[in-house]
Scaffold this active site. Structure first.
Site, short mmCIF file in Angstrom:
data_model
loop_
_atom_site.label_atom_id
_atom_site.label_comp_id
_atom_site.label_asym_id
_atom_site.label_seq_id
_atom_site.Cartn_x
_atom_site.Cartn_y
_atom_site.Cartn_z
CB THR A 1 -0.90 -0.01 1.25
OG1 THR A 1 -1.54 1.25 1.38
CG2 THR A 1 -0.09 -0.25 2.53
CG ASP A 2 -1.16 4.99 -1.02
OD1 ASP A 2 -1.74 4.37 -0.09
OD2 ASP A 2 -1.74 5.87 -1.69
CD GLU A 3 -3.51 3.57 4.45
OE1 GLU A 3 -3.29 3.43 5.65
OE2 GLU A 3 -4.66 3.57 3.96
CE1 TYR A 54 -3.50 -2.62 5.64
CE2 TYR A 54 -3.34 -0.27 5.08
CZ TYR A 54 -3.39 -1.61 4.69
OH TYR A 54 -3.33 -1.93 3.34
CE LYS A 100 0.01 -4.53 3.00
NZ LYS A 100 -0.35 -5.89 2.47
P1 NAD Z 1 -9.65 -7.51 1.92
O1 NAD Z 1 -9.71 -7.20 3.37
O2 NAD Z 1 -10.82 -7.26 1.06
O3 NAD Z 1 -9.26 -9.05 1.72
C1 NAD Z 1 -8.28 -9.68 2.48
C2 NAD Z 1 -8.36 -11.19 2.21
O4 NAD Z 1 -7.32 -11.81 2.98
C3 NAD Z 1 -9.69 -11.82 2.65
O5 NAD Z 1 -10.14 -12.73 1.67
C4 NAD Z 1 -9.34 -12.56 3.93
O6 NAD Z 1 -10.14 -13.69 4.18
C5 NAD Z 1 -7.89 -12.94 3.67
N1 NAD Z 1 -7.14 -13.13 4.91
C6 NAD Z 1 -7.08 -12.29 5.98
N2 NAD Z 1 -6.33 -12.83 6.95
C7 NAD Z 1 -5.89 -14.02 6.49
C8 NAD Z 1 -5.05 -15.05 7.03
N3 NAD Z 1 -4.55 -14.95 8.26
N4 NAD Z 1 -4.77 -16.11 6.26
C9 NAD Z 1 -5.29 -16.24 5.01
N5 NAD Z 1 -6.11 -15.32 4.46
C10 NAD Z 1 -6.39 -14.22 5.18
O7 NAD Z 1 -8.35 -6.75 1.40
P2 NAD Z 1 -8.11 -5.97 0.01
O8 NAD Z 1 -8.65 -4.61 0.13
O9 NAD Z 1 -8.52 -6.84 -1.11
O10 NAD Z 1 -6.53 -5.86 0.03
C11 NAD Z 1 -5.72 -6.90 -0.48
C12 NAD Z 1 -4.26 -6.51 -0.32
O11 NAD Z 1 -4.01 -5.31 -1.04
C13 NAD Z 1 -3.85 -6.24 1.13
O12 NAD Z 1 -2.56 -6.75 1.32
C14 NAD Z 1 -3.86 -4.73 1.23
O13 NAD Z 1 -2.93 -4.29 2.20
C15 NAD Z 1 -3.44 -4.34 -0.17
N6 NAD Z 1 -3.93 -3.03 -0.64
C16 NAD Z 1 -5.26 -2.71 -0.55
C17 NAD Z 1 -5.70 -1.48 -1.06
C18 NAD Z 1 -7.16 -1.09 -1.01
O14 NAD Z 1 -7.49 0.05 -1.34
N7 NAD Z 1 -8.08 -1.98 -0.65
C19 NAD Z 1 -4.78 -0.60 -1.64
C20 NAD Z 1 -3.45 -0.96 -1.69
C21 NAD Z 1 -3.02 -2.18 -1.20
O1 DAU Z 2 -4.20 3.95 0.36
C1 DAU Z 2 -4.40 2.58 0.27
C2 DAU Z 2 -5.26 2.11 1.42
O2 DAU Z 2 -6.58 2.58 1.18
C3 DAU Z 2 -5.25 0.59 1.59
O3 DAU Z 2 -3.96 0.16 1.92
C4 DAU Z 2 -6.23 0.17 2.69
O4 DAU Z 2 -6.28 -1.24 2.77
C5 DAU Z 2 -7.60 0.71 2.34
O5 DAU Z 2 -8.51 0.39 3.37
C6 DAU Z 2 -7.56 2.23 2.13
O6 DAU Z 2 -7.31 2.92 3.37
P1 DAU Z 2 -8.09 4.28 3.77
O7 DAU Z 2 -8.03 4.42 5.23
O8 DAU Z 2 -7.61 5.41 2.92
O9 DAU Z 2 -9.57 3.87 3.25
P2 DAU Z 2 -11.02 4.08 3.89
O10 DAU Z 2 -12.01 3.72 2.85
O11 DAU Z 2 -11.13 3.45 5.23
O12 DAU Z 2 -11.08 5.66 4.11
C7 DAU Z 2 -10.94 6.56 3.01
C8 DAU Z 2 -11.03 7.97 3.57
O13 DAU Z 2 -12.38 8.20 4.03
C9 DAU Z 2 -10.14 8.23 4.77
O14 DAU Z 2 -9.66 9.58 4.73
C10 DAU Z 2 -11.07 8.06 5.97
C11 DAU Z 2 -12.43 8.53 5.43
N1 DAU Z 2 -13.61 7.87 6.00
C12 DAU Z 2 -13.64 6.50 6.02
C13 DAU Z 2 -14.73 5.84 6.57
C14 DAU Z 2 -14.76 4.32 6.60
C15 DAU Z 2 -14.67 8.61 6.48
O15 DAU Z 2 -14.64 9.86 6.44
N2 DAU Z 2 -15.75 7.96 7.02
C16 DAU Z 2 -15.82 6.60 7.10
O16 DAU Z 2 -16.83 6.06 7.63
#
Ligand code: NAD
Ligand code: DAU
Length: 347
Positions: A130-132, A155, A159
């Site tokens: 992630t970019d975080e 989180y 990562k």
């Molecule tokens: P998600 O939470 O939707 O899915 C996570 C998956 O991992 C689920 O299917 C869950 O069952 C599985 N999992 C969790 N713990 C586990 C364990 N102990 N063993 C086996 N499986 C397990 O997540 P996502 O949003 O699809 O993100 C996927 C990856 O991409 C993550 O590594 C996240 O950090 C990264 N990522 C997400 C975003 C985003 O915006 N969602 C952006 C950048 C990077």
């Molecule tokens: O940048 C990549 C990341 O983006 C991934 O690594 C994470 O897995 C993914 O969850 C996401 O993180 P964020 O914290 O940016 O996403 P989220 O959707 O939780 O929140 C987006 C923005 O919205 C953030 O500034 C918080 C705000 N927010 C979020 C929720 C859930 C609200 O204002 N209200 C809310 O209820």
């Protein structure tokens, strides 16, 4: 035939990566290893579950013995590691779950790969990150691949740690790896704890839209299928032991995004203009809330020719349509423990 292990394939991004690989590469056998936590859902993979080049393995990456056994049994050639605890708010209430899965789980996979890959020719450990990890930007600037790590939430700290472990296995044990750091994804199958799907679900149900703080936080949004396409490219054409940033060139302040979402929802639901916006409620801010994320994806663009395929307006519209057409999916994932989480987080 190459044997590819995808972890976390029943989750949001993992399911899109799996679908792409299973359909596009019939010459590969794709194993989906997932523990099916609250975020994992095999319904996300209904359309490919019977494909001859697909196998589901229910397993937990925190269980080192189980992971080692599976590597021994299936002899995976390559890994795309997505399994993680992914929600920042949950990491604030339960950091240890993130240490276990994101840090220890990743180290278990790295160790199994190191032990079983005696000949590293053609092997690859791809860590999806992630970019975080880069922390927060001010009003100006972009994250590049050389930006120093500066994570702020449990989180992002987990990562960042897992990224460091991947690199350390590359340096110390010569394990071939690649890492990509991506911005905020959105699209179908996104669990409704994250901003966009949560707000879509709340608008459908006429529930308030809890905007954290003043809403002036910025995220860089990317359609999930564009992320999957970037992963495909990095997996096949990326250079070993490199990092690639992936982003949408698409920054939105939360409040502006929420207003656009409200407008599109009003149109699609046949509601009066401005009706959904009335649901916006400013609530207590997220502790340690990062002000701004924005990715410079020039390296991926210049070296591998990748760019996003849809505009945000198009992607958001497709996303809303998917949720409106998949009410059953939404109902299923918001039953059970979801309500408990929701009440604790928002009431
Ligand atoms: P998600 O939470 O939707 O899915 C996570 C998956 O991992 C689920 O299917 C869950 O069952 C599985 N999992 C969790 N713990 C586990 C364990 N102990 N063993 C086996 N499986 C397990 O997540 P996502 O949003 O699809 O993100 C996927 C990856 O991409 C993550 O590594 C996240 O950090 C990264 N990522 C997400 C975003 C985003 O915006 N969602 C952006 C950048 C990077
Ligand atoms: O940048 C990549 C990341 O983006 C991934 O690594 C994470 O897995 C993914 O969850 C996401 O993180 P964020 O914290 O940016 O996403 P989220 O959707 O939780 O929140 C987006 C923005 O919205 C953030 O500034 C918080 C705000 N927010 C979020 C929720 C859930 C609200 O204002 N209200 C809310 O209820």
């Amino acid at each position: 035939m190459k044997k590819i292990l995808v972890t976390g394939g029943a989750g949001f991004i993992g399911s899109h990566v799996l679908r792409l690989f299973v359909n596009k590469y019939p010459e590969y056998h794709i194993f989906n290893l997932d523990a099916l936590t609250y975020a994992g859902n095999l319904e996300n993979l209904k359309d490919i579950q019977d494909a001859p080049n697909y196998t589901f393995l229910k397993a937990d990456i925190t269980n080192a013995e189980q992971i080692d056994e599976l590597f021994g049994k299936h002899q995976f050639d390559r890994v795309i590691h997505l399994a993680a605890e992914s929600h920042v708010d949950r990491s604030i209430t339960d950091p240890m779950a993130f240490v276990k899965t994101n840090v220890m789980g990743t180290v278990n996979l790295l160790t199994a790969a190191k032990e079983h890959w005696k000949d590293i020719n053609g092997k690859l450990f791809y860590h999806v990150s992630t970019d975080e990890v880069y922390g927060s930007l001010g009003e100006e600037g972009l994250f590049t691949e050389t930006t120093a790590y500066d994570p702020n939430s449990p989180y992002s700290a987990s990562k960042a740690s897992s990224d460091h472990f991947v690199r350390s296995y590359g340096e110390t044990y010569k394990l071939p790896y690649v890492i990509s750091n991506c911005s905020n994804n959105y699209g179908p199958n996104h669990f409704p704890e994250k901003l966009i799907p949560l707000f879509i679900n709340n608008i459908i149900n006429n529930k308030s839209l809890p905007v954290y703080g003043d809403g002036n936080y910025t995220r860089d949004w990317l359609f999930v299928k564009d992320h999957a396409a970037a992963i495909d490219l990095v997996f096949h054409k990326g250079s070993n032991n490199e990092t690639y940033n992936i982003g949408g060139f698409n920054e939105w302040k939360n409040i502006d995004l929420v207003k656009l979402l409200c407008q599109q929802m009003d149109q699609k639901l046949g509601r009066n203009e401005g009706e959904s916006e009335k649901l916006i409620t400013y609530v207590k801010d997220r502790p340690g809330h990062d002000l701004r994320y924005a990715i410079d994806a020039t390296k991926l663009n210049k070296e591998l020719g990748w760019k996003p395929s849809v505009t945000f307006e198009e992607g958001l519209s497709k996303t809303i349509d998917w949720y409106l057409e998949n009410e059953e999916w939404l109902k299923n994932v918001t039953s059970g423990s979801y309500q408990q989480y929701y009440n604790k987080q928002y009431n």
